[in-house]
Design a protein around this motif. Structure first.
Motif, PDB file in Angstrom:
ATOM      1  N   ARG A  72      87.575  52.110  62.731  1.00 56.82           N
ATOM      2  CA  ARG A  72      86.135  52.379  62.786  1.00 56.82           C
ATOM      3  C   ARG A  72      85.807  53.255  61.585  1.00 56.82           C
ATOM      4  O   ARG A  72      86.345  54.356  61.435  1.00 56.82           O
ATOM      5  N   VAL A  73      84.909  52.773  60.723  1.00 56.14           N
ATOM      6  CA  VAL A  73      84.737  53.362  59.395  1.00 56.14           C
ATOM      7  C   VAL A  73      83.319  53.874  59.206  1.00 56.14           C
ATOM      8  O   VAL A  73      82.343  53.198  59.569  1.00 56.14           O
ATOM      9  N   ALA A 128      88.331  48.806  57.385  1.00 53.79           N
ATOM     10  CA  ALA A 128      87.713  48.007  58.439  1.00 53.79           C
ATOM     11  C   ALA A 128      88.521  46.749  58.726  1.00 53.79           C
ATOM     12  O   ALA A 128      88.664  46.336  59.880  1.00 53.79           O
ATOM     13  N   VAL A 154      80.616  48.223  59.637  1.00 50.49           N
ATOM     14  CA  VAL A 154      80.894  49.538  59.062  1.00 50.49           C
ATOM     15  C   VAL A 154      79.600  50.344  59.031  1.00 50.49           C
ATOM     16  O   VAL A 154      78.540  49.830  58.649  1.00 50.49           O
ATOM     17  N   ARG A 156      81.323  43.544  59.135  1.00 48.64           N
ATOM     18  CA  ARG A 156      82.382  44.194  59.915  1.00 48.64           C
ATOM     19  C   ARG A 156      81.884  45.461  60.616  1.00 48.64           C
ATOM     20  O   ARG A 156      82.688  46.272  61.072  1.00 48.64           O
ATOM     21  N   LEU A 187      80.948  44.553  54.363  1.00 46.26           N
ATOM     22  CA  LEU A 187      80.970  45.767  55.191  1.00 46.26           C
ATOM     23  C   LEU A 187      80.036  45.638  56.389  1.00 46.26           C
ATOM     24  O   LEU A 187      80.389  46.021  57.514  1.00 46.26           O
TER      25      LEU A 187
END
Length: 600
Positions: free
Chosen positions: A38-39, A33, A233, A231, A228
């Motif tokens: 894009r996770v 990320a 995720v 961001r 996470l």
């Protein structure tokens, strides 16, 4: 609100998919990320954190940005020499060099771009401190404590610590806190520290089922989850990976399932496997860990090896040549009131202290009680081949129990009744009575105690050289007045014992990878778009346990390498598409994702 697989669209595509939300997987997802990918992070259980959430959160990274603060003399070259001597041919030199090179970079990168923060312990020796190149400080990093309240409802997503490692109904404590709590009536500073902890916990319990001051492994997981979610995720819990789909360039999609929902999700950069290893695989466990009862495993429940099965079907292979297929610790086992099993790892709090010995069925000592927990577990199994040593018996007297506790029995010597009633703790007014209740040889036990008491006076363990290394002494009692910090007499009745079993705390054997963490096939060629880190990957330590945090350290380093390679692969694919179509496709950085909050 709990979001699951049904919240994804039918034709979703991600740059990077990470399978497994333990320390390695969450780190890999965060690194990807940070690089703009894009996770999607997929976890099979209802919690994130894996076994990392149960652990001390120690991360072994030599020559990190924090090392100089406690040990200016250590270098990556020193660490490489140490690993070469300690591990040798049990793992690849190139893989060890990749770990040592990536580790400091990974620490600097994650700290600069997230809320994950570490500090170096001022004194935390390598376990094989007798090996040239070892250090007493600087390589073991620990996460800074984290305020779980920052997560809001997502706090409930974090796997709670082992209940027996908490106090007062869910208050987490680290090694510094324990010292203050034990000395709170003897030191004003300790009283102040303890008072703040207790007041904070009292406030927490008014609105939360457990304490929100997170330390050790829970702190690391809390910091990773917070980073996470910041961001964007996408995190899916209680979701399984059913299939990996291969295309011309490698893995191009995965099939995910949750209850009756299924989705095929496209993958552009790669799939990173970090599902925790094979330890609870229905058949591989028996093949690779013969004789080790699954009930002795203190790890989190998600490491079923299912993701590795999918990798094997895609052409991957398992490594070989390790000292052991798993990492070990002596554990004691007790049934809780709710019927679940409590598995307590005996790391440092009791077995290495003065006035403690471990004996086999004959009542004889068969190992050095102050060796590392990994070597302790291996020694139990080796000894058991000739003399019944599983279970083994950790024996002390009333003074040892009062000072150090015994497994789940806390120091102080009080509240013993429930432990005695269910047989977890065994008591004898004499050594012979204790031996009879344990079903071991009384003469052997009496002789072992007599020999121990002689060694406590002389300071020299003539049988197993207990206390002969810096690591062993570190796990003794620094305040002990005897000539050896690891040896003390056993003599004040009544006498006590708990049964010890070899518990596997993580996989050492896993999927073979290259220095970019790409999974390799039988021809040593990468399986396109497939990576592994953490305990899904063949350990660079070769089944040896040279220092604290040697699973989380490589997990961080190879999660960094895998994520950056997968993200770069995604960018390369996009560039190729741009060239082919004559169009520009920007790498999406700020895409809406699904942040999950797990509510019980």
């Amino acid at each position: 609100m709990v979001e699951t697989l049904g919240n994804l669209g039918q034709n979703e595509t991600f740059d990077v998919v990470v399978v497994g939300a333990g320390g390695a997987g969450m780190s890999a997802a965060l690194f990807a990320a940070i690089d703009g990918a894009r996770v999607l992070l997929v976890e099979s259980t209802e919690f994130v954190g894996g076994t990392t959430a149960y652990s001390a959160g120690t991360t072994w990274i030599p020559a990190s940005p924090h090392a100089a603060g406690v040990n200016r003399d250590d270098t990556s070259a020193n660490a490489e020499g140490f690993l070469n001597r300690a591990v040798g041919g049990r793992s690849s030199n190139a893989m060890r060099r990749a770990f040592l090179d990536a580790g400091p970079k990974a620490v600097a990168h994650i700290e600069a771009n997230s809320d994950v923060k570490y500090r170096a312990r001022p004194f935390h020796p390598d376990y094989l401190s007798e090996v040239e190149g070892s250090t007493l400080r600087g390589r073991a990093l620990e996460p800074l404590p984290f305020d779980g309240r920052k997560l809001g409802r997502a706090f409930a997503l974090i796997r709670p610590p082992i209940a027996e490692f908490t106090v007062l109904g869910g208050m987490m404590v680290d090694r510094d806190d324990v010292g203050h709590l034990l000395n709170m009536t003897k030191s004003l500073a300790s009283f102040g520290h303890a008072a703040k902890l207790l007041a904070r916990h009292a406030r927490d319990r008014m609105s939360a089922p457990r304490g929100t001051r997170l330390v050790m492994g829970n702190a690391l997981i809390g910091r990773l989850l917070y980073s996470l979610l910041k961001r964007d995720v996408t995190v899916l819990v209680s979701t399984k990976v059913e299939a990996l789909h291969k295309g011309a360039d490698g893995i191009e999609a995965v099939t995910l399932s949750h209850v009756n929902e299924r989705r095929r999700v496209g993958v552009k950069g790669g799939v990173i496997l970090a599902s925790g290893g094979f330890n609870r695989h229905p058949t591989r466990r028996g093949e690779m860990l013969p004789g080790a009862d699954p009930d002795w495993c203190p790890g989190a429940p998600g490491h079923t090896g299912g993701a590795q099965d999918l990798a094997l079907a895609a052409g991957a292979r398992f490594g070989d040549g390790a000292l052991s297929n798993a990492f070990w610790a002596p554990v004691s086992v007790r049934k809780r009131a709710d019927g679940s099993t409590a598995v307590f790892p005996h790391f440092i709090m009791d077995r290495g202290k003065p006035g403690m010995i471990t004996v086999d069925k004959t009542g004889r000592r068969f190992l050095n009680e102050n060796t590392s927990y990994h070597l302790f577990g291996i020694a139990m199994q080796e000894a058991n081949k000739t003399t019944p040593s599983v279970p083994a018996y950790l024996v002390t007297d009333s003074e040892g129990l009062r000072k150090y506790g015994l497994g789940m029995v806390r120091p102080g010597g009080k509240g013993l009744a429930p432990f005695l009633a269910d047989g977890y703790l065994v008591e004898g007014n004499t050594l012979d009575e204790l031996a009879t209740k344990l079903g071991i040889d009384g003469n052997g036990l009496a002789d072992s105690v007599a020999r121990n008491n002689r060694y406590a006076k002389s300071g020299v363990d003539a049988d197993f050289q207990r206390g002969a290394t810096a690591y062993q002494n570190a796990n003794g009692d620094a305040n002990w007045s005897g000539p050896n910090k690891c040896l003390g007499p056993i003599g004040l009745a009544p006498f006590y014992a708990v049964r010890l079993y070899p518990g596997d705390i993580g996989a050492a054997t896993g999927l073979v990878t290259d220095t970019h963490a790409r999974v390799l096939n039988r021809d040593d060629q990468p399986v396109g778009g497939l990576y592994a880190c953490g305990n899904d990957m063949q350990s660079v330590m070769g089944g040896v346990y040279p220092g604290p945090g040697i699973t989380l350290g490589p997990g961080l380093a190879f999660g960094y390498l895998a994520a950056r390679h997968a993200a770069a692969r995604c960018r390369t694919t996009r560039a190729a598409l741009t060239d082919a179509r004559g169009e520009a496709h920007a790498l999406p950085i700020d895409l809406t994702a699904h942040a999950h909050a797990h509510a019980k």
